[in-house]
Design a protein around this motif. Structure first.
Motif, PDB file in Angstrom:
ATOM      1  N   LYS A 193      62.943 -50.163 -33.478  1.00 54.48           N
ATOM      2  CA  LYS A 193      62.862 -49.621 -32.119  1.00 54.48           C
ATOM      3  C   LYS A 193      64.180 -49.810 -31.375  1.00 54.48           C
ATOM      4  CE  LYS A 193      57.894 -50.467 -31.591  1.00 54.48           C
ATOM      5  NZ  LYS A 193      56.865 -51.192 -30.789  1.00 54.48           N
ATOM      6  N   LEU A 194      64.793 -50.984 -31.527  1.00 57.94           N
ATOM      7  CA  LEU A 194      66.054 -51.268 -30.848  1.00 57.94           C
ATOM      8  C   LEU A 194      67.156 -50.334 -31.321  1.00 57.94           C
ATOM      9  CD1 LEU A 194      67.743 -53.101 -28.970  1.00 57.94           C
ATOM     10  CD2 LEU A 194      68.090 -54.607 -30.937  1.00 57.94           C
ATOM     11  N   PHE A 195      67.249 -50.142 -32.634  1.00 55.96           N
ATOM     12  CA  PHE A 195      68.290 -49.264 -33.175  1.00 55.96           C
ATOM     13  C   PHE A 195      68.053 -47.811 -32.774  1.00 55.96           C
ATOM     14  CE2 PHE A 195      68.972 -52.666 -36.478  1.00 55.96           C
ATOM     15  CZ  PHE A 195      70.215 -53.029 -35.982  1.00 55.96           C
ATOM     16  N   LYS A 196      66.791 -47.403 -32.706  1.00 58.63           N
ATOM     17  CA  LYS A 196      66.505 -46.030 -32.303  1.00 58.63           C
ATOM     18  C   LYS A 196      66.940 -45.771 -30.861  1.00 58.63           C
ATOM     19  CE  LYS A 196      62.836 -44.469 -35.377  1.00 58.63           C
ATOM     20  NZ  LYS A 196      63.568 -43.235 -35.706  1.00 58.63           N
ATOM     21  N   VAL A 197      66.713 -46.760 -29.994  1.00 58.58           N
ATOM     22  CA  VAL A 197      67.161 -46.621 -28.609  1.00 58.58           C
ATOM     23  C   VAL A 197      68.671 -46.548 -28.544  1.00 58.58           C
ATOM     24  CG1 VAL A 197      67.231 -47.771 -26.366  1.00 58.58           C
ATOM     25  CG2 VAL A 197      65.107 -47.720 -27.669  1.00 58.58           C
ATOM     26  N   ALA A 198      69.353 -47.392 -29.362  1.00 60.11           N
ATOM     27  CA  ALA A 198      70.817 -47.374 -29.373  1.00 60.11           C
ATOM     28  C   ALA A 198      71.349 -46.040 -29.864  1.00 60.11           C
ATOM     29  CB  ALA A 198      71.330 -48.512 -30.258  1.00 60.11           C
ATOM     30  N   LEU A 199      70.662 -45.450 -30.849  1.00 59.07           N
ATOM     31  CA  LEU A 199      71.099 -44.155 -31.365  1.00 59.07           C
ATOM     32  C   LEU A 199      70.938 -43.057 -30.328  1.00 59.07           C
ATOM     33  CD1 LEU A 199      72.119 -42.538 -33.814  1.00 59.07           C
ATOM     34  CD2 LEU A 199      69.728 -42.236 -34.497  1.00 59.07           C
ATOM     35  N   GLU A 200      69.846 -43.121 -29.590  1.00 56.45           N
ATOM     36  CA  GLU A 200      69.615 -42.106 -28.556  1.00 56.45           C
ATOM     37  C   GLU A 200      70.629 -42.210 -27.424  1.00 56.45           C
ATOM     38  OE1 GLU A 200      65.644 -42.777 -27.363  1.00 56.45           O
ATOM     39  OE2 GLU A 200      64.736 -41.958 -29.197  1.00 56.45           O
ATOM     40  N   ARG A 201      71.175 -43.391 -27.191  1.00 55.94           N
ATOM     41  CA  ARG A 201      72.117 -43.598 -26.101  1.00 55.94           C
ATOM     42  C   ARG A 201      73.570 -43.429 -26.535  1.00 55.94           C
ATOM     43  NH1 ARG A 201      69.610 -48.944 -22.999  1.00 55.94           N
ATOM     44  NH2 ARG A 201      67.659 -47.961 -22.316  1.00 55.94           N
ATOM     45  N   MET A 202      73.777 -43.118 -27.826  1.00 59.31           N
ATOM     46  CA  MET A 202      75.152 -42.924 -28.283  1.00 59.31           C
ATOM     47  C   MET A 202      75.777 -41.729 -27.565  1.00 59.31           C
ATOM     48  SD  MET A 202      74.966 -43.584 -32.404  1.00 59.31           S
ATOM     49  CE  MET A 202      76.670 -43.083 -32.577  1.00 59.31           C
ATOM     50  N   PRO A 203      77.003 -41.855 -27.099  1.00 59.39           N
ATOM     51  CA  PRO A 203      77.639 -40.737 -26.380  1.00 59.39           C
ATOM     52  C   PRO A 203      77.910 -39.561 -27.307  1.00 59.39           C
ATOM     53  CG  PRO A 203      79.210 -42.504 -26.780  1.00 59.39           C
ATOM     54  CD  PRO A 203      77.877 -43.035 -27.191  1.00 59.39           C
ATOM     55  N   SER A 204      77.689 -38.382 -26.791  1.00 60.50           N
ATOM     56  CA  SER A 204      77.948 -37.164 -27.549  1.00 60.50           C
ATOM     57  C   SER A 204      79.371 -36.696 -27.283  1.00 60.50           C
ATOM     58  CB  SER A 204      76.940 -36.088 -27.157  1.00 60.50           C
ATOM     59  OG  SER A 204      77.061 -35.796 -25.778  1.00 60.50           O
ATOM     60  N   ASP A 205      79.744 -35.560 -27.854  1.00 62.34           N
ATOM     61  CA  ASP A 205      81.088 -35.020 -27.646  1.00 62.34           C
ATOM     62  C   ASP A 205      81.320 -34.631 -26.185  1.00 62.34           C
ATOM     63  OD1 ASP A 205      81.552 -35.374 -30.311  1.00 62.34           O
ATOM     64  OD2 ASP A 205      81.015 -33.318 -30.857  1.00 62.34           O
ATOM     65  N   GLY A 206      80.238 -34.331 -25.474  1.00 65.38           N
ATOM     66  CA  GLY A 206      80.380 -33.937 -24.069  1.00 65.38           C
ATOM     67  C   GLY A 206      80.149 -35.081 -23.103  1.00 65.38           C
TER      68      GLY A 206
END
Length: 252
Positions: free
Chosen positions: A203-216
């Motif tokens: 769950k923690l890693f999934k939240v971190a992945l969702e919050r990763m900055p995109s190119d924009g």
């Protein structure tokens, strides 16, 4: 550890060892027992030299079973150490671990292979020494676990933790099922669903992945918004239109 502890107690106590006329164990007898420990002979009955009894003495505090000559406070420091009661694991782990069905027996027989299907990190060390074809290896320095990035590189394949983030449950299941032989797809599927729902690390890693900055992704600095109680110079507005970020790691 248990064998070493039994052997050490036998050398020091020797309550059941052969004794001389004064009722004491002689140095000669002790040396014989020490030599017998390093020169095992199947024709010799070693119980007459090193019998320590059965583990049938129950601690009055923690109810642990001990041998006759173990100190009363060895297990729980006389009741000072109190461990919480272990809760039963939820399904499907409970049925797989404690069940008597053919599925449970298969799982326990191949539990290491199922564990390999869901491992998040790879083993690493400062220096790993392998001697020829020996199945064991030596380690020098620090032991650590390689977590890696949450997503593979464009030309790489999903491994370890990255498998948890494969798009599509069937694709993820196919990847896990192909890791180890002699595993059952149905069991892997049940465990995969269980980890996604209940494992806090996933769950923690999934939240971190969702919050990763995109190119924009954009960073907005408001020079007039200084947090209360913080030093103002920590939040000085930059003089150039660039922001530098240092990320420590391996290629990511």
């Amino acid at each position: 550890m248990e064998t070493q502890r039994h052997r050490r107690r036998t050398h020091l106590d020797n309550s059941e060892a052969p004794r001389n006329r004064r009722g004491r164990t002689s140095v000669y007898d002790i040396r014989q027992m020490e030599q017998a420990a390093f020169n095992y002979d199947s024709t010799i009955d070693y119980s007459i030299y090193a019998y320590i009894g059965q583990m049938n003495i129950e601690c009055i505090h923690c109810k642990a079973f001990k041998f006759k000559n173990e100190t009363p406070g060895m297990c729980c420091a006389g009741g000072k150490v109190k461990l919480p009661v272990l809760e039963l694991p939820p399904e499907p782990l409970h049925s797989l671990v404690f069940g008597n069905s053919p599925t449970s027996k298969h799982f326990l027989l191949n539990i290491q292979k199922y564990n390999s299907c869901f491992q998040m990190t790879s083993f690493g060390a400062t220096n790993i020494i392998k001697d020829g074809f020996m199945p064991t290896f030596k380690i020098q320095g620090q032991i650590y676990h390689r977590a890696g990035s949450l997503l593979p590189f464009p030309d790489g394949d999903h491994k370890f933790l990255q498998i948890y983030f494969i798009d599509g449950e069937n694709r993820e299941l196919n990847k896990r099922y192909a890791i180890s032989t002699n595993t059952r797809r149905s069991i892997v599927n049940e465990l995969q669903t269980f980890f996604h729902q209940h494992n806090e690390l996933v769950k923690l890693f999934k939240v971190a992945l969702e919050r990763m900055p995109s190119d924009g992704h954009k960073i907005i600095i408001k020079a007039d918004k200084t947090p209360i109680g913080k030093h103002t110079r920590r939040f000085n507005a930059p003089t150039i239109d660039e922001v530098a970020i240092v990320v420590v790691g391996e290629q990511f």
